[in-house]
Design a protein around this motif. Sequence first.
Motif, PDB file in Angstrom:
ATOM      1  N   SER A  58      81.463  19.730  28.161  1.00 35.81           N
ATOM      2  CA  SER A  58      81.567  18.304  27.851  1.00 35.81           C
ATOM      3  C   SER A  58      81.647  18.086  26.348  1.00 35.81           C
ATOM      4  O   SER A  58      80.696  18.342  25.619  1.00 35.81           O
ATOM      5  N   GLY A  59      82.805  17.657  25.870  1.00 35.70           N
ATOM      6  CA  GLY A  59      82.995  17.341  24.464  1.00 35.70           C
ATOM      7  C   GLY A  59      83.338  18.505  23.578  1.00 35.70           C
ATOM      8  O   GLY A  59      83.560  18.320  22.382  1.00 35.70           O
ATOM      9  N   GLY A  60      83.370  19.735  24.098  1.00 36.78           N
ATOM     10  CA  GLY A  60      83.643  20.876  23.237  1.00 36.78           C
ATOM     11  C   GLY A  60      84.365  21.991  23.969  1.00 36.78           C
ATOM     12  O   GLY A  60      84.449  22.010  25.203  1.00 36.78           O
ATOM     13  N   PHE A  61      84.874  22.934  23.204  1.00 36.84           N
ATOM     14  CA  PHE A  61      85.560  24.080  23.788  1.00 36.84           C
ATOM     15  C   PHE A  61      85.602  25.220  22.783  1.00 36.84           C
ATOM     16  O   PHE A  61      85.396  25.033  21.580  1.00 36.84           O
ATOM     17  N   GLY A  62      85.827  26.422  23.289  1.00 36.94           N
ATOM     18  CA  GLY A  62      86.053  27.590  22.463  1.00 36.94           C
ATOM     19  C   GLY A  62      87.435  28.144  22.742  1.00 36.94           C
ATOM     20  O   GLY A  62      87.947  28.056  23.866  1.00 36.94           O
ATOM     21  N   ALA A  63      88.081  28.693  21.731  1.00 39.97           N
ATOM     22  CA  ALA A  63      89.440  29.224  21.896  1.00 39.97           C
ATOM     23  C   ALA A  63      89.630  30.439  21.014  1.00 39.97           C
ATOM     24  O   ALA A  63      88.959  30.609  19.986  1.00 39.97           O
ATOM     25  N   THR A  64      90.530  31.318  21.420  1.00 37.61           N
ATOM     26  CA  THR A  64      90.973  32.440  20.602  1.00 37.61           C
ATOM     27  C   THR A  64      92.483  32.334  20.429  1.00 37.61           C
ATOM     28  O   THR A  64      93.196  31.879  21.326  1.00 37.61           O
ATOM     29  N   VAL A  65      92.946  32.742  19.278  1.00 40.70           N
ATOM     30  CA  VAL A  65      94.370  32.661  18.937  1.00 40.70           C
ATOM     31  C   VAL A  65      94.809  34.019  18.411  1.00 40.70           C
ATOM     32  O   VAL A  65      94.161  34.589  17.528  1.00 40.70           O
ATOM     33  N   GLY A  66      95.888  34.541  18.961  1.00 40.76           N
ATOM     34  CA  GLY A  66      96.494  35.769  18.465  1.00 40.76           C
ATOM     35  C   GLY A  66      97.881  35.483  17.938  1.00 40.76           C
ATOM     36  O   GLY A  66      98.662  34.747  18.562  1.00 40.76           O
ATOM     37  N   VAL A  67      98.224  36.013  16.776  1.00 39.14           N
ATOM     38  CA  VAL A  67      99.549  35.814  16.187  1.00 39.14           C
ATOM     39  C   VAL A  67     100.162  37.182  15.890  1.00 39.14           C
ATOM     40  O   VAL A  67      99.505  38.068  15.340  1.00 39.14           O
ATOM     41  N   THR A  68     101.399  37.355  16.289  1.00 37.48           N
ATOM     42  CA  THR A  68     102.150  38.585  16.050  1.00 37.48           C
ATOM     43  C   THR A  68     103.339  38.270  15.156  1.00 37.48           C
ATOM     44  O   THR A  68     104.115  37.348  15.447  1.00 37.48           O
TER      45      THR A  68
END
Length: 485
Positions: A46-56
């Motif tokens: 509720s109201g928040g989230f976690g994320a991961t990002v990969g860039v190639t």
Amino acid sequence: MRLGHDRPLLAAAAVVAVLIGGVGIATSAHAASGCRVTYTVSSQWSGGFGATVGVTNLGDPVNGWRLTWSFTAGQQITQLWNGSVSQTGAQVTVANAAWNGALATGGSASFGFNGSWNTANPVPTDFALNGTPCTGGSTPSGSPSGPGDGTPSAPPSTPTSPTPSPTPSTPGGEPTIVPDPSWTCGAPAGIVPPARGRLVLRVSAQLGTVHDVGVTQYGRRRILDVRGGTFTGDRISGTVLTGGLDLELTLTNGATELEEINVLRATDGTLIYLRGCGVAPGGESTVRVVPDFEAPTSSPHAWLNTGTFAATRVVDTATNTLQITVYDVSGVSPAEPRLRLTDPVGLANQSWDCATGSGTRGAAVFSESVTLGASLAVGASKRGTRNIIPITGGTTSGRVTGSVLAGGADYQLIGSTATLDARYTLSTADHELILVRNCGPIGRLVPTFEARADGPYAFLNTNTWLSSDPGSAPGGVSITFYERR
């Protein structure tokens, strides 16, 4: 299709992954390929989230990168690791950390973050690497367990905390940071990447005014005054009390050395003293911290006294909060790659311990009348009995005339002897700031000061002073500082 609010919350192990590849995976393989991005929502509450990002990187090699995108539903990044972030409105820019800036053709980097959302959490679609749109295609990295727009589901009674994905210890991954020998944080072999361990708790502390002392004898000093907050974890949760301080030092080479003190109250009323030591390389906004807890040995939280912990600390200027995420890294050994920090040559080193000195009192320099709040007793713990007496204000007279700012405390420890350790800030009548630490056993207090090195109180920056023991004064104590002979 939007997810109805009667659907269960995404499990911590579930992911919502979206591959950014032009207008679609089927056609992006034929587009001009400069980069490829995988954006994964690893947890959501509720109201928040976690994320991961990969860039190639699919173009020419780069030495230093910036990944940009736009949020479309008002999301805000509140904490980021393995890079540095700036956000203006919907526009987000993430720059490389000190160790992951070189991307060969086909090379990859990754980072993670925590964020906030309001009505929806759709994934971004306009990624660019150093200004070049990311149009490379690939197979999605995870199986979707929810809608493609990332619309959050209804929260459970207790929100789950996001757990960043562990970073591999292979070359090119997040490094072990080896501090300079003058500020080892008790980890001379190196501070391991915290997310390799198990998430213990997350602290969100509200800040008062951020005081910029200026460049002192040690570097540029900022004082962040903690005014409250909350912390949550699987085994413990509660509130953050006033009286904490975050003492941030930026060296002339851009590196950070950090000392922070927080006072926690668990939901069962137990008081816990948390002191952390941290470092970060130049250009990195996330500080790697070694936390040290003191909990009552008779309490259910005494396990904090013997754990091995590492943490990340981030200041969120948008919300004026301090985010500390603590991990149990027991059994996690320092590994390659290693990033060794070195202090600039010729710069004085700040001390973790109380200053010491002998001599007799000379002329009085200035006096203080300090008002105090009610004493907070942690009780008997691993080092003795810790008492915390908040500093609520006061005045000064003599060669330093002004006021004692509310914030900080005397974090005194009573063992075989009573040792005082008072930390607070003075604001002079001519608008200078002075950081004070008055520390040592009763009868042998030695103060240290940090004032602007090119300011009118730079004379205080030499360690040539003695302090009286605290005497009685209305609402608190009186103290006089003397030249040392």
